[in-house]
Design an enzyme around this catalytic site. Sequence first.
Site, PDB file in Angstrom:
ATOM      1  CD  GLU A 281       6.160 -35.532 101.011  1.00  0.00           C
ATOM      2  OE1 GLU A 281       6.141 -36.729 100.657  1.00  0.00           O
ATOM      3  OE2 GLU A 281       7.150 -34.802 100.850  1.00  0.00           O
TER       4      GLU A 281
ATOM      5  CD  GLU B 152      -0.514 -12.422 106.438  1.00  0.00           C
ATOM      6  OE1 GLU B 152      -0.791 -11.943 107.549  1.00  0.00           O
ATOM      7  OE2 GLU B 152       0.357 -13.287 106.256  1.00  0.00           O
TER       8      GLU B 152
END
Length: 324
Positions: free
Chosen positions: A83, A114
């Site tokens: 953004e 992960e």
Amino acid sequence: MELSKLATEQRNPRTQNIDELPTLQMLRVINDEDGLVPFAVGRILPHVAKAVDAIAAVLAEGGRLFYIGAGTSGRLGILDAVECPPTYRTDPEQIIGLIAGGTPAIFKAKEGAEDDPALGAADLQAYHFSKKDIVVGIAASGRTPYVIGALEYAKSLGATTIALACTRPAAIAKIADIALLPLVGPEVITGSTRMKAGTAQKLVLNMLSTGAMVKLGKTYGNLMVDVKASNAKLTERATRIVMDVAECSREAAEEALTLADGRAKVAILHVLTDKSIADCEALLAENDGRLRPAITEEAAETSGTPATKEGTTSAAHGGDAHDR
């Protein structure tokens, strides 16, 4: 893993009968729990402030900001990173979000990725991460191996490290220079950290990027004067910003934006000073791209009033720089 000791894995006594509640009451319970999140974030604001200052300092020196996490945490980092270019006209390579499992994991859970700390380090290495950069490791549980590996690698290079977790103690907090630990308590649904923990992470990430951008002069007051006019909505926003700051007509704002290639800061200076685009660019460059001191400097030259050491004039403090 000893998940039973993590705050994010505890059962919430206020929601243990949530499956028996009418829909509206169920939603009120969720909403009440969500209401606890801003207070948890508020309690760590001094630490967030340190992180904002550290990020702004690194970006000001040409370094990069990395967000790195797995699952929801990784996606939130990517969301914040992507953004920034349209909102603040940052280089897409200046703020980077990384997720365990790479791009496919953004859209489809790849939870096993992960568990390898070496992958976290390798992902930073792939971007030639250096001590000039800064990294925010995001893990609601505070113990994700992928994030631990990334933070340890960054630390080994001498880079500044920040940890964002929602439990204490947190393994990543022990590694990082700055620990951000908004303690939101047990989730509505046990272990579903995309809920309160995710909301807390989003609030903190909003502050990190927004605070850094404000400190870097990417805003004028609360206006995103570095907005990248890359679509119809953002073009309209840029036009309204120029009209607001320069106090000019829509026609003048649109003409100035066209000449300035959509750059609101340059367009504003062009309208206010009637200088050429090149001269407005130079004026901005002299002021490190910051619009307010550029306006103040021009106002001082026009009125003959010397600018103060901080780059402001007494008139500028009146808040009506546009009429001069």
